[in-house]
Design a protein around this motif. Structure first.
Motif: not given
Length: 289
Positions: A197-198, A232-234, A243, A247, A249-250, A264, A277, A280
């Motif tokens: 995650g971030e 911002e969940g992916t 959701t 996050r 996926d970047w 997203i 997923h 993004v």
């Protein structure tokens, strides 16, 4: 008054109008086709996933967890694209692929290849640190046919290990090093599922300062939207409502890009997503001199 405000909100949320000089990027963990996913099995969702990709209309697409039959299906659905992919197990057809797709009328391939996320990156199928599986990066070097003055683009696509915390950090360090070395005097693009995650250690290793020096790449979503949102969940588990969460996926880019949009993709039908997923996306423009 209510209608006017609503219309304004929709307008503000919409992506920018298409500019032929923009570069549209999509990253998508497509969930491997042999998983026992019942109603969400690949055969039941593959057309929906392809439609989702085509709706965004990327110039560059990076997919993760892609096995050979999925690569071939997507190549069929994207006939104007060049494809670069290799199995992580043998560097050929065996195992999941970090497949790259690029529009051939937009980009000319100059070079391309693969390296493994390990202490021996040039060794095919190598495993590093505490990783549970071989993990790799596929990359391609491209010339922009539309913007003749643009420097070459080096594009990396990857999938970090889901179990090994040390492997994820070391993978981020290796990717950052490769991006700096191979992307010298170029534009750089990174897509992937990072299983982090971030704000995590791998995120900081890729995007944070190192020895007082800024990273060669920035996180497109945070560059475009400086304030993080709780939704911002992916990773979705095929549920459109999923959701909230990390996050993982970047999309990362070098500092000679302007990020015109980053998002997203929440596409769903009947509460189900095309993969486990969310995709993004980013819309990029070469930064003015």
């Amino acid at each position: 008054m209510f209608v006017s405000l609503l219309a304004l909100a929709v307008t503000m949320a919409a992506p920018p109008a298409k500019d032929p000089n923009d570069v549209r990027v999509m990253s998508y963990n497509v969930r491997y086709a042999t998983a026992k996913d019942g109603e969400n099995h690949w055969d039941k969702r593959k057309e929906f996933l392809a439609e989702t990709i085509l709706a965004f209309d990327p110039d560059l697409l990076g997919t993760q967890e892609t096995i050979a039959l999925q690569r071939d299906f997507l190549a069929q659905k994207l006939p104007g694209f060049g494809v670069l992919a290799a199995g992580r197990d043998d560097g050929k057809e065996a195992g999941e692929m970090m497949a790259l797709f690029y529009k051939k009328d937009r980009f000319e391939k100059l070079d391309g290849g693969h390296f493994w996320l390990s202490e021996t990156p040039d060794k095919v199928g190598s495993k590093g640190w505490d990783t549970s599986l071989p993990r790799m990066v596929t990359w391609v070097k491209l010339k922009d046919r539309k913007v003749a003055s643009a420097p070459a683009l080096v594009y990396f696509n990857t999938h970090f290990d889901h179990r090994g915390p040390t492997a994820r950090v070391e993978s981020a360090k290796l990717l950052r090093k490769k991006a700096a070395e191979m992307g010298k005097d170029c534009r750089v693009l990174i897509t992937g599922d990072f299983n982090s995650g971030e704000g995590s250690a791998p995120y900081k290793a890729l995007f944070g300062e190192q020895d007082g020096k800024p990273s060669p790449v920035v996180d497109t979503l945070r560059a475009f939207r400086p304030t993080a949102d709780k939704e911002e969940g992916t990773a979705t588990g095929f549920k459109a409502s999923a959701t909230v969460g990390a996050r993982i996926d970047w999309i990362g880019v070098s500092r000679n890009w302007d990020v015109k949009d980053a998002a997203i993709d929440r596409t769903a039908r009947d509460g189900r997503t095309p993969s486990d997923h969310f995709a993004v996306t980013a819309v990029l423009k070469l930064k003015a001199e």
